[in-house]
Design a protein around this motif. Sequence first.
Motif, PDB file in Angstrom:
ATOM      1  N   LYS A 137       0.846  -1.186   0.000  1.00 14.28           N
ATOM      2  CA  LYS A 137       0.000   0.000   0.000  1.00 14.28           C
ATOM      3  C   LYS A 137       0.888   1.244   0.000  1.00 14.28           C
ATOM      4  O   LYS A 137       1.870   1.326   0.738  1.00 14.28           O
ATOM      5  N   TYR A 138       0.550   2.199  -0.858  1.00 13.85           N
ATOM      6  CA  TYR A 138       1.316   3.445  -0.918  1.00 13.85           C
ATOM      7  C   TYR A 138       1.162   4.215   0.389  1.00 13.85           C
ATOM      8  O   TYR A 138       0.056   4.337   0.941  1.00 13.85           O
ATOM      9  N   LEU A 139       2.266   4.738   0.881  1.00 12.65           N
ATOM     10  CA  LEU A 139       2.277   5.488   2.135  1.00 12.65           C
ATOM     11  C   LEU A 139       2.533   6.962   1.838  1.00 12.65           C
ATOM     12  O   LEU A 139       3.657   7.338   1.477  1.00 12.65           O
ATOM     13  N   PRO A 140       1.524   7.813   1.973  1.00 12.48           N
ATOM     14  CA  PRO A 140       1.719   9.247   1.704  1.00 12.48           C
ATOM     15  C   PRO A 140       2.831   9.874   2.535  1.00 12.48           C
ATOM     16  O   PRO A 140       3.399  10.894   2.137  1.00 12.48           O
ATOM     17  N   ALA A 141       3.165   9.251   3.673  1.00 18.53           N
ATOM     18  CA  ALA A 141       4.219   9.795   4.538  1.00 18.53           C
ATOM     19  C   ALA A 141       5.583   9.798   3.859  1.00 18.53           C
ATOM     20  O   ALA A 141       6.527  10.393   4.392  1.00 18.53           O
ATOM     21  N   ILE A 142       5.694   9.184   2.677  1.00 21.62           N
ATOM     22  CA  ILE A 142       6.969   9.221   1.953  1.00 21.62           C
ATOM     23  C   ILE A 142       7.370  10.657   1.648  1.00 21.62           C
ATOM     24  O   ILE A 142       8.560  10.961   1.500  1.00 21.62           O
ATOM     25  N   SER A 143       6.424  11.559   1.588  1.00 25.76           N
ATOM     26  CA  SER A 143       6.748  12.965   1.305  1.00 25.76           C
ATOM     27  C   SER A 143       7.642  13.560   2.387  1.00 25.76           C
ATOM     28  O   SER A 143       8.377  14.519   2.143  1.00 25.76           O
ATOM     29  N   ALA A 144       7.589  12.977   3.607  1.00 23.40           N
ATOM     30  CA  ALA A 144       8.448  13.439   4.707  1.00 23.40           C
ATOM     31  C   ALA A 144       9.732  12.635   4.793  1.00 23.40           C
ATOM     32  O   ALA A 144      10.574  12.910   5.647  1.00 23.40           O
ATOM     33  N   ILE A 163      14.414  12.182   1.488  1.00 23.39           N
ATOM     34  CA  ILE A 163      13.190  12.856   1.049  1.00 23.39           C
ATOM     35  C   ILE A 163      13.149  12.958  -0.474  1.00 23.39           C
ATOM     36  O   ILE A 163      14.084  13.485  -1.095  1.00 23.39           O
ATOM     37  N   PRO A 164      12.067  12.453  -1.100  1.00 17.86           N
ATOM     38  CA  PRO A 164      11.960  12.554  -2.558  1.00 17.86           C
ATOM     39  C   PRO A 164      11.962  14.005  -3.014  1.00 17.86           C
ATOM     40  O   PRO A 164      11.452  14.895  -2.313  1.00 17.86           O
ATOM     41  N   GLN A 165      12.532  14.213  -4.186  1.00 14.86           N
ATOM     42  CA  GLN A 165      12.622  15.561  -4.732  1.00 14.86           C
ATOM     43  C   GLN A 165      11.758  15.682  -5.988  1.00 14.86           C
ATOM     44  O   GLN A 165      11.654  14.750  -6.780  1.00 14.86           O
ATOM     45  N   GLY A 166      11.119  16.841  -6.153  1.00 15.20           N
ATOM     46  CA  GLY A 166      10.311  17.100  -7.336  1.00 15.20           C
ATOM     47  C   GLY A 166       9.140  16.135  -7.428  1.00 15.20           C
ATOM     48  O   GLY A 166       8.422  15.903  -6.456  1.00 15.20           O
ATOM     49  N   SER A 167       8.942  15.540  -8.593  1.00 20.75           N
ATOM     50  CA  SER A 167       7.832  14.618  -8.815  1.00 20.75           C
ATOM     51  C   SER A 167       8.210  13.173  -8.507  1.00 20.75           C
ATOM     52  O   SER A 167       7.392  12.264  -8.698  1.00 20.75           O
ATOM     53  N   GLU A 168       9.409  12.952  -8.005  1.00 21.61           N
ATOM     54  CA  GLU A 168       9.892  11.603  -7.732  1.00 21.61           C
ATOM     55  C   GLU A 168       9.169  11.005  -6.535  1.00 21.61           C
ATOM     56  O   GLU A 168       8.856  11.702  -5.568  1.00 21.61           O
ATOM     57  N   GLY A 201      18.217  10.364  -6.147  1.00 24.98           N
ATOM     58  CA  GLY A 201      18.148  11.817  -6.052  1.00 24.98           C
ATOM     59  C   GLY A 201      17.495  12.351  -4.807  1.00 24.98           C
ATOM     60  O   GLY A 201      17.254  13.565  -4.695  1.00 24.98           O
ATOM     61  N   GLY A 202      17.195  11.476  -3.841  1.00 29.67           N
ATOM     62  CA  GLY A 202      16.580  11.941  -2.603  1.00 29.67           C
ATOM     63  C   GLY A 202      17.535  12.805  -1.793  1.00 29.67           C
ATOM     64  O   GLY A 202      18.757  12.702  -1.909  1.00 29.67           O
ATOM     65  N   LYS A 203      16.964  13.672  -0.956  1.00 30.44           N
ATOM     66  CA  LYS A 203      17.749  14.542  -0.076  1.00 30.44           C
ATOM     67  C   LYS A 203      17.777  13.937   1.317  1.00 30.44           C
ATOM     68  O   LYS A 203      16.738  13.630   1.896  1.00 30.44           O
ATOM     69  N   GLY A 204      18.970  13.755   1.882  1.00 35.15           N
ATOM     70  CA  GLY A 204      19.098  13.154   3.196  1.00 35.15           C
ATOM     71  C   GLY A 204      19.085  14.184   4.305  1.00 35.15           C
ATOM     72  O   GLY A 204      19.866  15.132   4.279  1.00 35.15           O
ATOM     73  N   VAL A 205      18.201  13.989   5.271  1.00 32.23           N
ATOM     74  CA  VAL A 205      18.087  14.896   6.414  1.00 32.23           C
ATOM     75  C   VAL A 205      18.122  14.075   7.696  1.00 32.23           C
ATOM     76  O   VAL A 205      17.239  13.243   7.941  1.00 32.23           O
ATOM     77  N   ALA A 206      19.140  14.289   8.524  1.00 34.24           N
ATOM     78  CA  ALA A 206      19.246  13.573   9.792  1.00 34.24           C
ATOM     79  C   ALA A 206      18.246  14.134  10.794  1.00 34.24           C
ATOM     80  O   ALA A 206      18.054  15.356  10.876  1.00 34.24           O
ATOM     81  N   GLN A 207      17.629  13.240  11.555  1.00 36.31           N
ATOM     82  CA  GLN A 207      16.647  13.672  12.550  1.00 36.31           C
ATOM     83  C   GLN A 207      16.580  12.650  13.682  1.00 36.31           C
ATOM     84  O   GLN A 207      16.878  11.469  13.472  1.00 36.31           O
ATOM     85  N   PRO A 208      16.208  13.093  14.887  1.00 40.31           N
ATOM     86  CA  PRO A 208      16.116  12.151  16.008  1.00 40.31           C
ATOM     87  C   PRO A 208      15.072  11.071  15.726  1.00 40.31           C
ATOM     88  O   PRO A 208      14.085  11.303  15.031  1.00 40.31           O
ATOM     89  N   GLY A 217       6.897   6.930   7.567  1.00 35.53           N
ATOM     90  CA  GLY A 217       5.894   7.245   8.575  1.00 35.53           C
ATOM     91  C   GLY A 217       6.143   6.380   9.790  1.00 35.53           C
ATOM     92  O   GLY A 217       7.189   6.464  10.432  1.00 35.53           O
ATOM     93  N   ASP A 218       5.165   5.513  10.107  1.00 35.97           N
ATOM     94  CA  ASP A 218       5.347   4.587  11.230  1.00 35.97           C
ATOM     95  C   ASP A 218       5.330   3.137  10.766  1.00 35.97           C
ATOM     96  O   ASP A 218       5.057   2.232  11.543  1.00 35.97           O
ATOM     97  N   GLN A 219       5.662   2.911   9.472  1.00 36.04           N
ATOM     98  CA  GLN A 219       5.616   1.570   8.906  1.00 36.04           C
ATOM     99  C   GLN A 219       6.993   1.121   8.415  1.00 36.04           C
ATOM    100  O   GLN A 219       7.687   1.861   7.704  1.00 36.04           O
ATOM    101  N   LEU A 220       7.368  -0.100   8.764  1.00 33.51           N
ATOM    102  CA  LEU A 220       8.606  -0.707   8.289  1.00 33.51           C
ATOM    103  C   LEU A 220       8.413  -1.186   6.855  1.00 33.51           C
ATOM    104  O   LEU A 220       7.427  -1.862   6.549  1.00 33.51           O
ATOM    105  N   THR A 221       9.363  -0.849   5.959  1.00 32.24           N
ATOM    106  CA  THR A 221       9.226  -1.262   4.565  1.00 32.24           C
ATOM    107  C   THR A 221      10.325  -2.212   4.103  1.00 32.24           C
ATOM    108  O   THR A 221      10.101  -3.022   3.204  1.00 32.24           O
ATOM    109  N   GLU A 222      11.526  -2.147   4.690  1.00 37.60           N
ATOM    110  CA  GLU A 222      12.612  -3.048   4.322  1.00 37.60           C
ATOM    111  C   GLU A 222      13.561  -3.207   5.507  1.00 37.60           C
ATOM    112  O   GLU A 222      13.618  -2.344   6.387  1.00 37.60           O
ATOM    113  N   ILE A 223      14.322  -4.308   5.482  1.00 35.70           N
ATOM    114  CA  ILE A 223      15.401  -4.521   6.440  1.00 35.70           C
ATOM    115  C   ILE A 223      16.667  -4.774   5.635  1.00 35.70           C
ATOM    116  O   ILE A 223      16.789  -5.808   4.978  1.00 35.70           O
ATOM    117  N   ASN A 224      17.589  -3.835   5.656  1.00 34.17           N
ATOM    118  CA  ASN A 224      18.826  -3.931   4.880  1.00 34.17           C
ATOM    119  C   ASN A 224      19.912  -4.592   5.715  1.00 34.17           C
ATOM    120  O   ASN A 224      20.197  -4.157   6.829  1.00 34.17           O
TER     121      ASN A 224
END
Length: 319
Positions: A203-210, A230-235, A243-250, A280-287
């Motif tokens: 299921k698509y997670l709109p929280a990907i925008s964050a 964070i996805p950039q533009g229409s990606e 091309g995502g932008k990496g932002v460190a956060q707690p 968001g609050d959902q696990l999508t992969e384990i690397n």
Amino acid sequence: MKLLFVADPLAGFKIHKDSTFAMMREAARRGHVLYACEANDLSWRRGGRVEAHVRHITLTGASGYGVKDWFKVEDETRVALAEFDAVLMRQDPPFDSEYFYATHLLGRAEAEGARVFNSPQALRDHPEKLAILEFPEFITPTLVTRNAADIRTFHDEQKDIILKPLDGMGGMGIFRVKEDGLNLGSIIETLNRDGAQTVMVQKYLPAISAGDKRVLVIGGKPVPYSLARIPQGSEIRGNLAAGGKGVAQPLTARDREIAETIGPKLAARGLLLIGLDVIGDQLTEINVTSPTCFQEITDQAGFDVAAMFVDALENALPG
């Protein structure tokens, strides 16, 4: 200690952001001796042990974007892997047949006394897309199938979905299909290949925008900061390679809950380092193959991820 890094060609490292380089730099700072080889340097012959053609390297101290002369080869030799204090498997995906064979050679080396991180058996047992199936309480609605009709039914139920191949990396081969179903048939044909290849559908997670958060877990304990990609533009993909932008956060409370549940379980199986992908609050992969983002988190948040990793490595070794 003598440390052997099984990695991609050193000349191709982008040391301004490479996590393996960060590990090497911290290990060298502590006085550990560095060796490197590639997976194709591994070999075994009847009557002998698993060995590799290795390069003893020292770091030059060079740093920055585009730097190539960051290491010096002191000498080259053939050595049994069991002669090293630790062997670190840091080859990047894809987890293809050759990677699989390399884990078997590394597993044989373990039987001969080598200490390999991450454990070759654990690498095989935890494919990065499918490992999440063990933790359904943390994941979004997900389907794994070869059946095209099942995919269409899942789309009818969820309306907005993501499809991806099980062997993709860096966001490769990811598609989004919205409620209108535009191009669903073509995408299924591309990924599924008439039932020849298994597809993961979520299921698509709109929280990907964050951001698609990378939560690193070392020795079963979470690094206190994630890197939100964070996805950039229409990606739709947040992957840095896309091309995502990496932002460190707690870490959020949910990030920490996921990491503190999964981390100790996988650490007990020989996975010293894992990277959890959380939207968001959902696990999508384990690397598990060669998790990254050490330097981005350290540079932005000031937390020394490489130091935490080498601490865990030293603690995992006898003596």
